[in-house]
Design an enzyme around this catalytic site. Sequence first.
Site, short mmCIF file in Angstrom:
data_model
loop_
_atom_site.label_atom_id
_atom_site.label_comp_id
_atom_site.label_asym_id
_atom_site.label_seq_id
_atom_site.Cartn_x
_atom_site.Cartn_y
_atom_site.Cartn_z
CB CYS A 196 86.46 -49.68 -34.07
SG CYS A 196 86.93 -50.22 -35.69
CE1 TYR A 208 90.02 -43.80 -27.23
CE2 TYR A 208 88.03 -45.07 -26.81
CZ TYR A 208 89.34 -45.00 -27.24
OH TYR A 208 89.98 -46.13 -27.70
CD1 TRP A 209 89.80 -38.39 -32.18
CD2 TRP A 209 89.39 -37.44 -30.18
NE1 TRP A 209 90.84 -37.54 -31.89
CE2 TRP A 209 90.62 -36.95 -30.67
CE3 TRP A 209 88.93 -37.00 -28.95
CZ2 TRP A 209 91.40 -36.03 -29.97
CZ3 TRP A 209 89.71 -36.09 -28.24
CH2 TRP A 209 90.92 -35.61 -28.75
CB SER A 262 97.09 -50.22 -41.10
OG SER A 262 96.12 -50.67 -42.02
NE ARG A 277 86.45 -48.91 -21.97
CZ ARG A 277 86.14 -48.77 -20.68
NH1 ARG A 277 85.26 -47.89 -20.31
NH2 ARG A 277 86.71 -49.54 -19.77
NE ARG A 301 101.57 -36.33 -45.13
CZ ARG A 301 102.85 -36.03 -45.01
NH1 ARG A 301 103.24 -35.11 -44.16
NH2 ARG A 301 103.74 -36.66 -45.73
P1 RVP Z 1 89.46 -49.80 -27.31
O1 RVP Z 1 90.53 -50.21 -26.34
O2 RVP Z 1 88.31 -50.75 -27.32
O3 RVP Z 1 89.03 -48.39 -27.13
O4 RVP Z 1 90.12 -49.94 -28.77
C1 RVP Z 1 91.28 -49.28 -29.15
C2 RVP Z 1 91.70 -49.76 -30.52
O5 RVP Z 1 90.70 -49.46 -31.49
C3 RVP Z 1 92.96 -49.14 -31.06
O6 RVP Z 1 94.13 -49.70 -30.55
C4 RVP Z 1 92.82 -49.37 -32.56
O7 RVP Z 1 93.23 -50.66 -32.94
C5 RVP Z 1 91.33 -49.30 -32.76
N1 RVP Z 1 90.90 -48.01 -33.32
C6 RVP Z 1 91.42 -46.78 -33.10
N2 RVP Z 1 90.69 -45.91 -33.82
C7 RVP Z 1 89.76 -46.62 -34.42
C8 RVP Z 1 88.74 -46.12 -35.33
O8 RVP Z 1 88.54 -44.93 -35.46
N3 RVP Z 1 88.02 -47.02 -35.97
N4 RVP Z 1 89.88 -47.91 -34.10
#
Ligand code: RVP
Length: 498
Positions: free
Chosen positions: A313, A399-400, A257, A376, A414
């Site tokens: 994010c 990457y999404w 979450s 990432r 759902r």
């Molecule tokens: P990064 O390593 O900078 O790509 O970040 C990965 C993290 O970003 C995940 O572990 C999760 O906490 C967060 N995340 C994943 N999806 C999303 C989003 O769609 N906002 N954020």
Amino acid sequence: MPKKIHLEPSRTLMEFRLLPGLTTEQTLIHNISLRTPMAYQEEEDSKYYLNIPIVAAAMQSVSGVKMAIELAKLGGTAFIYCSQPIESQAEMIRQIKRYKAGFVPPETVSPDMLIRDLYELTRQRGYNTFPVVDEQKHLLGIITKNDYDVKPHGDLTVKERMIPRKELTVGVNIDNIKQANTLLRETHQSVLPIVDEQDRLLFLVFRKDIRNHLDNPHEILDEHKRYFASAAINTHDYMERVPALVEAGVDFLAIDSSDGHSVFQQKTLEWVREHYPHIPVMGGNIITEDGFDFLVEHGARAVKVGMGSGSICITQEQKGTGRGLATAIIKVAEARDRYFKKSGRYIPIVADGGIVNSKDIVIALALGADYVMMGRYFARMDESPTEKVTIHNRVMKPYWGEGSARAREWKEARYHQLIFVEGVEGFVQYAGKLRDNLPETLAKIKAAMSSVGAANIRELHEKAELEVVSALSIREGKAHDIYLPGSENDYTAIDWGN
Ligand code: RVP
């Protein structure tokens, strides 16, 4: 008036640098250990330790079965994402557990089974070697496809064709692949049965698997010598999802979450603690001391830290909630240390979101994180579940975010929740095999620890001295005032004077 206003700006990992301490023989790179606790345990259990302080994020574009197996081989763990139906997530866990990790819990046959039936079993299972045991699991022999021919031998029993126990070399109570290798090397067997002192069968070790294992000295295994498996869960369907994952063999759960400071996490944590006390759960994400105290009070055995800092994010942009990851780690590490002093329970904290490379990992660990989660970084590797694409002559991988429209499609069907997204969808540059990239990352982490004079992560927490750096000092830290052919640096910005 708001409850509180913090006028000090929150900090990101990029704004810190480490100051060196005294390097000694004990802190030379080859003496440094990256082993770190994964979750708090009432009783010490070596299963809940990582051999590298890095885990892969619970994301559709990052952590599938391939990533989970490869990372477990290399000393970390990947959290299988929960943005999918319960049965398909459980099947992924089963696939990790079925993957051979050297010591195989064997399927046995009885000495009175007919060869005809054994042949049928071989066809169903797809493997050819079966240990033969009595009802108390005592080893009586081994039978492989080389020991019978179904036409002439179909009506014989297994005991009439097996290689009997007295002709077999076995290992007694061995749980070390090197020892198994030493024994097997001296035999002509393709498999080594491992038995206890009463000659009851425990495992099989296959000759062909040994090479593989000697290449993976840091692998993380469960008590049955299968690869360690982690999975994400949510606060909606945990009463059905957790039993299915536990049944499939999951070892560690993380509630997924972007805001974990909630009564829904409390309910989830308490329910899992009541029904599956042996499975640790990581709570999160939180960015405050109160968030940490709340989750730990309700049973979290590790806590994930970070909000809105991930590369994909946009939570901060969309909702205005969040905190620089460095400040979040500092605050939560303080809460963790306070809690440890008070209770004697050490709850590992995990830095998550926006950790780009080894330099960021080192700063996150030095500020107090026990390990880091990355998305990432892993999305770029061969083992992530996406296909390569070529964009502007560069090989990339999609990457999404889990909060992006693409990942939430499953959830929306759902929970009908999509009003706004919290994540984006893009591409990252393809990097090749994880096995070829990770050593460089780990070497840089160890080199930094060596400079600090820390032989392990606990010592790094105690000895690290960090400093906030200015934007100019960050510029000074890069190559500057030199023209680098082939790079995109600005030729005209160079001071060509004396
Ligand atoms: P990064 O390593 O900078 O790509 O970040 C990965 C993290 O970003 C995940 O572990 C999760 O906490 C967060 N995340 C994943 N999806 C999303 C989003 O769609 N906002 N954020």
